[in-house]
Structure formats: structure tokens, C-alpha cells
Write an enzyme that holds these catalytic residues in place. Structure first.
Site, mmCIF file in Angstrom:
data_model
loop_
_atom_site.group_PDB
_atom_site.id
_atom_site.type_symbol
_atom_site.label_atom_id
_atom_site.label_comp_id
_atom_site.label_asym_id
_atom_site.label_seq_id
_atom_site.Cartn_x
_atom_site.Cartn_y
_atom_site.Cartn_z
ATOM 1 N N GLY A 140 0.890 -1.300 -0.096
ATOM 2 C CA GLY A 140 -0.389 -0.474 0.183
ATOM 3 C C GLY A 140 0.613 1.232 -0.103
ATOM 4 C CD GLU A 374 -4.836 9.937 -5.761
ATOM 5 O OE1 GLU A 374 -3.813 10.843 -6.355
ATOM 6 O OE2 GLU A 374 -6.469 10.285 -6.142
ATOM 7 C CD GLU A 378 0.325 8.836 9.083
ATOM 8 O OE1 GLU A 378 -0.005 8.585 7.955
ATOM 9 O OE2 GLU A 378 -1.110 8.646 9.704
#
Ligand code: COS
Length: 390
Positions: A140, A374, A378
Site C-alpha cells: 500500500g 494517493e 505519513e
């Protein structure tokens, strides 16, 4: 007087026009859509109203775009004004437009003339639905860890691959007509071994299913069971896929910020209206300093977020350096701000804002995901910090 820090009169007038279109023409179509499914009449209307054509002015990139950036193929400021204005009136229309952009921009940026000719007129007309397939169950935030395999196809013409593996959390999946898919070709580690492919939704071996997510638009998984792709399906060059993805995100991240600004402005307007009318303790709520100071804070942060978004978009369009960091700052600040503003607007409204169907109940659900997709907040901080030490 127009300063570099304000929209010019044409941009303001266009934004107003877009809001009117969204309220009058797009909102009824959005309301008639089925949650969790692609709203094809809505996407078609984005085409018919010329909004997708404004996003992709040429419907194709200028000559030579497959070798390098095509800065005038998509104007970041136009993209941001489209998204902000639509978001103020109809988040579903905003998201449908954004996903056409995200899914098809890699074709404009890195596609061949043949790929652009095949897909862009259909995407711009709102007849073909596009999607961007990067995330995987085990990749991810760490996009370079993706594992979808593109293996040389022994049965093919010699220049093909077969895609095997899974993508997940893909907006518009599994209903899209065309996917930009990032897969691992060859043995090169990390980002070096990634290639971008253009994969039609009806390809043999491609299947998928919807996920029940906090989202009005479809989000799903894709399973690739030996999906055949050829050299003509590569976007850019083999091994160049990670750059295709990152450059796409450089363009789209400020516009996620613009989406957030649109939602923040809608929430702020609702809060101003409500606190001006609602009476408590002998007067309108706005006369309580705790309330007026809260509104002032919401307005100030929204204005700051908008300026950061416009500055990043203007820098992108001007081809200035440091775009990755400016993009990241705009997305980070605007999405975090919108969460704060929408939450504060809910608090000022009290229980009525939590009633299903209330604008703020809708925005409260919509505002959460942009802090994750998108690139989570962080990830944006990581990008900004990396630039500081470059
Ligand atoms: N433009 C062009 N090239 C870029 C780039 C950019 N904005 N950012 C990185 N690259 C290139 C680098 O130059 C590097 O190339 P070389 O190997 O030739 O030096 C390569 O890509 C790898 O860059 P880096 O080392 O910075 O990659 P990391 O693996 O550290 O990953 C982040 C960087 C975290 C920024 C990336 O994984 C990311 O964006 N993650 C979030 C993914 C995301 O947004 N997913 C959402 C999917 S859409 S909903």
C-alpha cells in the site's frame, strides 16, 4: 487587482459555472446512482458537459509525450478548480471526474499514439471508465514492494507477458473498462523492476469483486490469472513503471487537496449559515465567542489550504522544480484541514448533522479517505522530509 495569491476573474467565474452545473445537472444524476457501483450516466454527463475534455484538452498528448513529461496535456490548476468546485456541490461527481483523470492520465503522459487514440476519445466522452491499479494486499504505502508478476509468455508472439497476482482497494474496480496496472517485470528489485501496462477490463483471466467500503463509489479487488499483455500494452518503457506512477501522483496529489478544500468550504458555509440562524442562550450561536472563534479558525485554515493547493498547481503548470514535495504538502495540509473543518462543522450543528442524509453526515464520511489514498499523510511527510535532505 489580481495578485499571484488569488484566482483571476476568469477562474472565479469558471468555478461558479462549475458549481452551478454540479448542483443543477450532476447532483440529480448522483442521487439516482447505486452506492458502490460505477454511475455511468454521471460519467457520461461529465463527458457531455465538456468537463472531461477540459481535464484532457487534447484528448491525447503532444508529439513526443511518450518520452517525457507532457506539461500542457493536463493543467494542474484546471484539475484543481474542477475538483474543488464540483466537490462543493456534489462529491460523487467530483470523484467520478477524478477517477477518469487518475486512470487515464498515465495514457496521456506515457502512452503511445495508438494507445491514446484507442482510449482517450472514449474516456473524454465518458463512455469508457478508467482506473488506476497500483495497491496490493502487501503493498500500500510501500508501492515499490508490489508483487503482481508479469512473466514472459512462452505461448505468445515472443514480446508478451502474462500477469498473475492481485490488486486491491482499486477505485472503480471491478467495473472499469480500462486499467493502468503496475506489475513486476524481470528480476530488478524494488521500484526498478516495475512496468506499467494498459489492461482492458474484459481481458481474459481478469476478474474482480467489489469491497464494502466507506465510499459511495466502487472500490474492489482485481485478480489476474495469467492475463496476456503485449509490448503494445506497455505504458512508457519496461522497468519505467514506478516513475509513471510517481509522476501521475505528483499531478493528482494537489488535486486531492482541492477536493478536500471543496469539502471544507461546503462545511464552513453550512456552519456559517447554521450558527447565524440557530438561537441558544438568548441569541444566535454566532454571538457566542466560542462559536465565532471556531468559525474564524475553520475559515483561516481553509484559506491556507486553498493557497497551498493553488501554489502547488501553479508550480506544476509552470514546470518549477520541487514538485513532488509541493504536491505532497498541498495534499497533506488540505486533507488534514478538511477533516478538522468538517468535524468542527458537525460539532457546531450538533445532533442534526449526524442525521442520515444531512450534508455534514455525508461530508463526514467522505472526508476521511483522502487522508489515506494517493499516499497517506505519513507518506506525504516522508516525501517532504526526503526533499529537505536532497
Ligand atoms: N517523479 C519521478 N520519479 C520519482 C518520483 C517522482 N515524483 N518519486 C520517486 N521517483 C523515482 C526515484 O527517483 C527513484 O528512481 P531511481 O531508482 O532511478 O533513483 C525511484 O522512483 C524510487 O524512488 P524512492 O526511492 O523515493 O521510492 P520509495 O520506494 O522510497 O517510495 C514513496 C517512495 C513512499 C513516495 C512511494 O512508495 C509512494 O508514493 N507510496 C504511496 C503510494 C500511493 O500513493 N499509493 C496510492 C495508490 S493510488 S490510491
Amino acid at each position: 487587482m489580481v495578485t499571484p495569491f488569488a484566482l483571476d476573474p476568469q477562474q472565479r467565474a469558471w468555478s461558479e459555472e462549475l458549481r452551478a452545473l454540479a448542483a443543477e445537472r450532476l447532483r440529480p444524476l448522483a442521487a439516482a446512482g447505486e452506492p458502490g457501483r460505477v454511475n455511468r450516466p454521471l460519467v457520461a454527463a461529465l463527458g457531455e458537459l465538456g468537463l472531461l475534455a477540459r481535464l484532457f484538452p487534447a484528448g491525447r498528448a503532444p508529439a513526443g509525450a511518450s518520452e517525457g513529461p507532457a506539461p500542457d496535456a493536463v493543467r494542474a490548476m484546471d484539475l484543481c478548480l474542477l475538483r474543488e468546485s464540483l466537490a462543493r456541490e456534489c462529491t460523487e461527481a467530483e470523484t467520478a471526474l477524478a477517477l477518469q483523470g487518475l486512470g487515464a492520465y498515465p495514457v496521456v503522459q506515457s502512452g503511445s499514439a495508438r494507445q491514446r487514440a484507442r482510449w482517450m476519445p472514449e474516456v473524454v466522452a465518458g463512455r469508457a471508465v478508467a482506473a488506476f491499479a497500483l495497491s496490493e494486499p502487501a503493498a500500500g504505502s510501500d508501492a515499490a514492494a508490489l508483487e503482481l508478476r508479469a512473466e514472459p509468455d512462452p505461448g505468445g508472439a515472443g514480446d508478451g507477458w502474462r500477469l498473475t497476482g492481485e490488486k486491491t482497494w482499486i477505485s472503480n474496480a471491478p467495473e472499469a473498462d480500462v486499467y493502468t496496472v503496475f506489475a513486476r517485470t524481470g528480476q530488478a528489485p524494488g521500484s526498478r523492476g516495475v512496468t506499467a501496462f494498459l489492461v482492458p477490463g474484459d481481458s481474459a483471466g481478469l476478474s474482480g469483486r467489489g469491497l464494502d467500503m466507506l465510499s459511495p463509489h466502487p472500490i474492489g479487488t482485481l485478480t489476474f490469472d495469467g492475463v496476456p499483455v503485449g509490448a503494445g500494452d506497455v505504458l512508457g518503457v519496461p522497468g519505467g513503471g514506478f516513475r509513471v506512477a510517481m509522476r501521475t501522483l505528483d499531478l493528482f496529489r494537489p488535486s486531492v487537496g482541492a477536493f478536500a478544500v471543496g469539502m471544507a468550504r461546503a462545511a464552513l458555509a453550512a456552519a456559517v449559515a447554521h450558527t447565524g440562524e440557530r438561537r441558544a442562550f438568548g441569541g444566535p450561536l454566532k454571538d457566542l465567542q466560542a462559536v465565532s472563534h471556531q468559525l474564524a479558525e475553520m475559515a483561516t485554515r481553509t484559506e491556507a489550504a486553498a493557497l497551498l493547493v493553488y501554489a502547488a498547481a501553479a508550480a506544476y503548470d509552470a514546470g518549477e522544480p520541487g514538485i513532488a514535495a509541493r504536491s505532497a504538502m498541498a495534499k497533506l495540509f488540505a486533507t488534514e484541514t478538511a477533516q478538522y473543518v468538517v468535524d468542527a462543522a458537525v460539532q457546531l450543528h450538533g445532533a442534526r448533522a449526524l442525521r442520515r442524509g444531512h450534508l455534514l453526515e455525508h461530508l463526514y464520511r467522505e472526508v476521511r479517505a483522502p487522508r489515506i489514498y494517493e499516499g497517506a499523510s505519513e507518506v506525504q511527510r516522508t516525501i517532504i522530509a526526503k526533499e529537505l535532505y536532497r
